[in-house]
Design an enzyme around this catalytic site. Sequence first.
Site, mmCIF file in Angstrom:
data_model
loop_
_atom_site.group_PDB
_atom_site.id
_atom_site.type_symbol
_atom_site.label_atom_id
_atom_site.label_comp_id
_atom_site.label_asym_id
_atom_site.label_seq_id
_atom_site.Cartn_x
_atom_site.Cartn_y
_atom_site.Cartn_z
ATOM 1 N N ASP A 1 29.600 -4.739 0.820
ATOM 2 C CA ASP A 1 28.405 -4.551 0.726
ATOM 3 C C ASP A 1 28.207 -2.899 0.870
ATOM 4 O OD1 ASP A 1 27.771 -6.959 0.052
ATOM 5 O OD2 ASP A 1 27.049 -7.381 2.069
ATOM 6 N N GLU B 1 40.573 -5.813 -2.989
ATOM 7 C CA GLU B 1 41.150 -7.104 -3.054
ATOM 8 C C GLU B 1 40.122 -8.181 -3.512
ATOM 9 O OE1 GLU B 1 43.408 -7.969 0.523
ATOM 10 O OE2 GLU B 1 44.812 -6.241 0.143
ATOM 11 N N ALA B 2 38.961 -7.845 -3.022
ATOM 12 C CA ALA B 2 37.845 -8.758 -3.154
ATOM 13 C C ALA B 2 36.632 -8.042 -3.387
ATOM 14 C CB ALA B 2 37.624 -9.755 -2.053
ATOM 15 N N PRO C 1 -11.459 3.168 9.905
ATOM 16 C CA PRO C 1 -12.239 2.883 11.112
ATOM 17 C C PRO C 1 -11.980 4.111 12.158
ATOM 18 C CG PRO C 1 -10.223 1.364 11.055
ATOM 19 C CD PRO C 1 -10.253 2.228 9.715
ATOM 20 N N ASP D 1 -18.317 12.784 6.942
ATOM 21 C CA ASP D 1 -19.407 12.102 7.929
ATOM 22 C C ASP D 1 -19.165 11.906 9.470
ATOM 23 O OD1 ASP D 1 -20.840 11.246 5.540
ATOM 24 O OD2 ASP D 1 -20.323 9.368 5.459
ATOM 25 N N LYS E 1 -24.553 11.183 9.140
ATOM 26 C CA LYS E 1 -25.894 10.684 9.451
ATOM 27 C C LYS E 1 -25.538 9.744 10.893
ATOM 28 C CE LYS E 1 -27.199 10.249 4.463
ATOM 29 N NZ LYS E 1 -25.840 11.050 4.110
ATOM 30 N N GLY F 1 -16.151 7.366 6.613
ATOM 31 C CA GLY F 1 -15.622 6.473 7.535
ATOM 32 C C GLY F 1 -15.540 5.165 7.052
ATOM 33 N N VAL G 1 -18.388 0.206 0.968
ATOM 34 C CA VAL G 1 -18.794 -0.514 1.848
ATOM 35 C C VAL G 1 -20.006 -0.005 2.660
ATOM 36 C CG1 VAL G 1 -18.367 -2.520 3.364
ATOM 37 C CG2 VAL G 1 -16.665 -2.131 1.960
ATOM 38 N N THR H 1 -12.073 -0.798 5.797
ATOM 39 C CA THR H 1 -13.312 -0.914 6.230
ATOM 40 C C THR H 1 -13.361 -1.531 7.748
ATOM 41 O OG1 THR H 1 -15.813 -1.662 5.953
ATOM 42 C CG2 THR H 1 -13.764 -3.451 5.479
ATOM 43 N N ALA H 2 -14.458 -0.912 8.526
ATOM 44 C CA ALA H 2 -14.474 -1.495 10.043
ATOM 45 C C ALA H 2 -14.370 -2.884 10.149
ATOM 46 C CB ALA H 2 -15.870 -0.763 10.570
ATOM 47 N N MET I 1 -23.616 -1.075 11.981
ATOM 48 C CA MET I 1 -25.064 -0.323 12.441
ATOM 49 C C MET I 1 -26.069 -1.082 12.757
ATOM 50 S SD MET I 1 -24.658 2.083 9.011
ATOM 51 C CE MET I 1 -24.449 0.646 7.974
#
Length: 474
Positions: free
Chosen positions: A22, A43-44, A223, A246, A268, A299, A304, A329-330, A381
């Site tokens: 391998d 050989e193999a 988040p 934000d 905000k 954030g 969303v 999303t949170a 929120m």
Amino acid sequence: MDYLPIFADLKRRPCLVVGGNDIAWRKTRMLLKAGADVRVIAEALSPEFQYAVEQGQVTHIGTIFSPSDLDGIFLAIAATERKAVNALVYQSANQRQVLVNVVDDTQRCSFIVPSIVDRSPIIVAVSSSGQAPVLARLVRERLEALLPQHLGTMATLAGRFRSRLTEKVTSFAERRRFWEQAFAGRFASLVAKGDHAAAELELEALANGVESRGEVALIGAGPGDASLLTLRALQLMQQADVVLYDYLVSDEVMDLVRRDAELISVGKKAGFHSVPQEETNRLLVQYASQGKRVVRLKGGDPFVFGRGGEELEVLFDANIPFEVVPGITAAAGATAYAGIPLTHRDYAQTAMFVTGHIKPDGKQLEWHTLARGNQTLVIYMGLMNSLDIQLNLIRHGRAPDTPIAIIERGTQRSQKVFKGQLSELADLAQQAASPSLIVVGEVVNLSEKLHWFGKQEQQLHNTFDEQSTVVKLA
């Protein structure tokens, strides 16, 4: 410097691999990618080798190695389990001035194979000179994360345009500035989106002296934990000229923004002065109209409860190009870090996300739907209206002893989880600070077994009864 890093053209050159396992196949696969004429002695043969031989991709020239097998060979690789055979390959190759690599035996290597980041035709090679290959691999993994997949396509398109640019721009210094602007501007963004035709037109416009258009990337910062950012988000943050961010974006994420980018807070926060949405919209259009690469960093996920759609509508009306990079999303991130699954076959077949910015009478929400059992309710929120939420859920059928959790600063090192019953929501909310997420449902109890982020230091509060606790995750 122990080794000279070079890139060899192996197209149609004879290369010998001794070994059929391998490991030998992994080396062979690399040679085939480079277009080499691969011959193998073993050989193999592993199943992959057998298939490659049957398909005519590899030539099986024998089972036992002889020094004469190296005649006319450009380079050789020995990857057998027999040290004596590997040593013979090395000795014979050195005598013939053939480059040779013995796998996992640095002392018997006239060349070593580095860890590779392949963005063909861009190729990055990392080597520890055989001293610490695992460390080299870790460095490569870091580079894999930083270098976008479209880098190779960008190089290919640039290569096609080089001769035309030479005709249009004769100064070497001017051509260099052209490529610096192209690779850091809209051309790169168009390639990332897969719009190759528009990318080529952008090169033509730049070469003709047309000023590049600005654009906006609306990015979900997740988040709080910076390691949850997507690769695309990180790449755009590193390229930004201006970043409008934000309040919910964590300091850890902000530290990853390009150092010389202009940072503008448009956050905000309830109870504090904030930038009106109309002003945020105006700034986005203003900076993009100046030809700047603007990042709007929000954030969680911008679609969303993030007003991302409203901002994109403004950009569309102003004919400003934009792209969207989703974030975690949170409701998904914070609950996962608190050990609270949103759904569970035994407790919740539905998960609902709602915003807590509601009027006191709560008329705009379908409280009968929100108060149903066998579901998880996640409220964004909601701290300021926690009493109204508590009363309305109980009034419309949710049991007062329904487990709840308030997750403060979810996914961050300062994360706290306040747990109790629905009848205690308003009192628990007084102990939490924004940003926080409220989770209502029986799945909250599973956090006793499933919490994994940090450790439960101690029960900090016991205000109500044994089920009202605060868990701080460090």
